[in-house]
Design a protein around this motif. Structure first.
Motif, short mmCIF file in Angstrom:
data_model
loop_
_atom_site.label_atom_id
_atom_site.label_comp_id
_atom_site.label_asym_id
_atom_site.label_seq_id
_atom_site.Cartn_x
_atom_site.Cartn_y
_atom_site.Cartn_z
N ARG A 110 0.62 -1.32 0.01
CA ARG A 110 -0.02 0.11 -0.01
C ARG A 110 0.91 1.30 -0.05
O ARG A 110 0.19 2.22 -0.07
N ASN A 111 2.11 1.14 0.25
CA ASN A 111 2.92 2.24 0.14
C ASN A 111 3.11 2.77 -1.38
O ASN A 111 3.46 4.17 -1.31
N HIS A 112 2.72 1.87 -2.53
CA HIS A 112 2.82 2.37 -3.55
C HIS A 112 1.62 3.43 -3.85
O HIS A 112 0.52 2.89 -3.48
N PRO A 113 1.66 4.51 -4.71
CA PRO A 113 0.43 5.41 -4.80
C PRO A 113 -0.74 4.88 -5.61
O PRO A 113 -1.74 5.30 -5.68
N TYR A 114 -0.35 3.59 -6.40
CA TYR A 114 -1.35 2.99 -7.15
C TYR A 114 -2.10 2.08 -6.60
O TYR A 114 -2.93 1.46 -6.96
N ILE A 115 -1.51 1.75 -5.23
CA ILE A 115 -2.42 0.59 -4.31
C ILE A 115 -2.89 1.32 -3.40
O ILE A 115 -2.06 1.53 -2.27
N ASN A 116 -4.03 1.26 -3.05
CA ASN A 116 -4.61 1.40 -1.82
C ASN A 116 -4.92 0.35 -0.79
O ASN A 116 -4.38 -0.73 -1.16
N TYR A 117 -5.37 0.74 0.15
CA TYR A 117 -5.27 -0.37 1.46
C TYR A 117 -6.16 -1.56 1.03
O TYR A 117 -5.86 -2.74 1.15
N TYR A 118 -7.33 -1.20 0.42
CA TYR A 118 -8.31 -2.29 -0.01
C TYR A 118 -7.64 -3.38 -1.21
O TYR A 118 -7.92 -4.46 -1.22
N MET A 119 -6.92 -2.60 -1.85
CA MET A 119 -6.37 -3.43 -3.27
C MET A 119 -5.17 -4.27 -2.62
O MET A 119 -5.05 -5.28 -2.84
N ALA A 120 -4.40 -3.88 -1.51
CA ALA A 120 -3.27 -4.30 -1.05
C ALA A 120 -3.76 -5.54 -0.44
O ALA A 120 -3.23 -6.93 -0.03
N LYS A 121 -5.05 -5.22 0.55
CA LYS A 121 -5.48 -6.68 1.33
C LYS A 121 -6.14 -7.51 0.37
O LYS A 121 -6.30 -8.80 0.62
N ALA A 122 -6.52 -7.23 -0.89
CA ALA A 122 -7.17 -8.01 -1.83
C ALA A 122 -6.07 -8.85 -2.20
O ALA A 122 -6.27 -10.18 -2.55
N ILE A 123 -4.83 -8.39 -2.51
CA ILE A 123 -3.69 -9.11 -2.97
C ILE A 123 -3.18 -10.32 -1.79
O ILE A 123 -2.96 -11.33 -2.30
N VAL A 124 -3.14 -9.73 -0.68
CA VAL A 124 -2.90 -10.72 0.35
C VAL A 124 -3.61 -11.77 0.42
O VAL A 124 -3.26 -12.74 0.71
N ASP A 125 -4.75 -11.39 0.55
CA ASP A 125 -6.19 -12.43 0.49
C ASP A 125 -5.92 -13.33 -0.49
O ASP A 125 -6.06 -14.64 -0.43
N LEU A 158 -11.95 -8.59 -8.37
CA LEU A 158 -11.96 -7.92 -6.89
C LEU A 158 -11.97 -6.40 -6.98
O LEU A 158 -11.82 -5.77 -8.07
N LYS A 159 -12.54 -6.07 -5.76
CA LYS A 159 -12.90 -4.40 -5.63
C LYS A 159 -11.57 -3.60 -5.99
O LYS A 159 -10.69 -3.97 -5.10
N GLY A 160 -11.69 -2.55 -6.61
CA GLY A 160 -10.61 -1.80 -6.82
C GLY A 160 -9.70 -2.03 -8.12
O GLY A 160 -8.90 -1.16 -8.41
N PHE A 161 -9.80 -3.34 -8.86
CA PHE A 161 -9.09 -3.75 -9.96
C PHE A 161 -9.93 -3.83 -11.17
O PHE A 161 -10.12 -4.63 -11.80
N SER A 162 -10.21 -2.37 -11.56
CA SER A 162 -10.82 -2.10 -12.75
C SER A 162 -9.88 -2.36 -13.76
O SER A 162 -8.47 -2.30 -13.45
N GLU A 163 -10.21 -2.26 -15.01
CA GLU A 163 -9.09 -2.36 -16.23
C GLU A 163 -8.35 -1.33 -16.26
O GLU A 163 -7.13 -1.32 -16.47
N ASP A 164 -8.73 0.01 -15.88
CA ASP A 164 -7.74 1.12 -15.74
C ASP A 164 -6.76 0.91 -14.59
O ASP A 164 -5.70 1.28 -14.89
N ALA A 165 -7.31 0.50 -13.64
CA ALA A 165 -6.21 0.12 -12.31
C ALA A 165 -5.29 -0.78 -12.84
O ALA A 165 -4.11 -0.47 -12.37
N ILE A 166 -5.68 -1.86 -13.40
CA ILE A 166 -4.90 -2.86 -13.72
C ILE A 166 -3.88 -2.46 -14.73
O ILE A 166 -2.35 -2.77 -14.47
N LEU A 167 -4.17 -1.46 -15.69
CA LEU A 167 -3.26 -1.20 -16.66
C LEU A 167 -2.32 -0.28 -16.08
O LEU A 167 -1.13 0.02 -16.61
#
Length: 292
Positions: free
Chosen positions: A243-258, A275-284
């Motif tokens: 989550r320290n990276h500006p493109y990853i918020n808390y919920y995205m980081a938690k989704a990755i770990v889970d 998963l929530k937060g991982f839209s096509e734009d966010a992934i790109l």
């Protein structure tokens, strides 16, 4: 009317009340109004029964349909930095989202632009477009650097500016070179360097748009040559490190770990697309900064 009849009548009224609440929670306001009127008619009929046989000496449930609030979404000018919970509720935002806004502000977060508010977790495109015309952010929350524009003085001091068709490499230029770009003074030169370090290196000139108020006319003077961004070991880093990276918020980081815990290593960011937060734009946007 005997005691048993009274209890039966009260049970019917309570069931009607609960049914109305269920309809209200699913948006059925018209149906709720019908049941509300029916319930009131029943109560009126009950109260009109004669003397000693009435049920008036029994306490009816306080859960009356007439007291169920009907949600009315309002639209009015508001500042997301100062709006209280009552105002946010009136705007139609759910309570869980309001808690997120309060937590963000409590951590020192500031909404400096409408775009900042659009990044509120869970806010849908539909709701943002509805609210966007009413967002009014006070000048008090703008960057203090805006009080001291440097472009004019820097342009005089740095008389050598790039000509039309000339370019500089975005990832390797220092502030001395950056101020040679028309429209760029010392403030934006420092912001370009700072933002590049923050995201781990530029992979696109369009990432300059992430800098507040960046002049669009300056983008044509930049090029990306041999991008080599710093990459995140997505299968090894902890939640806090991610989550320290500006493109990853808390919920995205938690989704990755889970996901790693439940399914093992991530092979491709597309594994997370549902998963929530991982839209096509966010992934790109995140893709160039990930290694597996």
């Amino acid at each position: 009317m005997n005691r048993n009849d009274c209890r039966i009548a009260q049970t019917v009224l309570l069931i009607a009340a609960l049914a109305a609440i269920g309809l209200w929670l699913t948006g059925g306001e018209q149906q709720t109004a019908v049941i509300d009127q029916q319930t009131k008619d029943s109560l009126q009929q009950q109260r009109s029964t004669d003397g000693k046989g009435t049920c008036q000496h029994y306490k009816t449930s306080s859960l009356t349909v007439g007291e169920v609030p009907i949600r009315h979404t309002e639209e009015f000018y508001f500042d997301p930095n100062t709006a209280d919970s009552t105002q946010l509720l009136r705007l139609g935002l759910p309570t869980w989202m309001i808690r997120n806004i309060y937590r963000y502000r409590a951590r020192g977060g500031v909404y400096r632009t409408k775009r900042d508010f659009a990044q509120t977790y869970g806010l849908t495109k539909k709701d943002y477009l509805r609210l966007e015309p009413f967002i009014r952010i006070s000048d008090d929350y703008q960057s203090a650097a805006a009080l001291f524009p440097q472009e004019g003085r820097d342009s005089l001091r740095h008389s050598v500016k790039l000509k039309e068709g000339e370019h500089i490499a975005l990832n390797t230029a220092d502030t001395t070179q950056l101020v040679m770009v028309p429209g760029i003074g010392s403030y934006y030169a420092k912001e370009i360097v700072r933002h590049g370090k923050w995201i781990g290196g530029y992979v696109s000139v369009d990432q300059l748009d992430e800098i507040e108020g960046f002049p669009q006319s300056a983008k044509k003077y930049f090029v990306i040559s041999n991008p080599n961004p710093q990459r995140l070991a997505i299968n090894k880093l902890s939640l806090q490190q991610l989550r320290n990276h500006p493109y990853i918020n808390y919920y995205m980081a938690k989704a990755i770990v889970d996901y790693r815990r439940l399914h093992g290593d991530i092979k491709n960011l597309q594994d997370l697309r549902f998963l929530k937060g991982f839209s096509e734009d966010a992934i790109l946007r995140l893709k160039p900064y990930i290694e597996y």
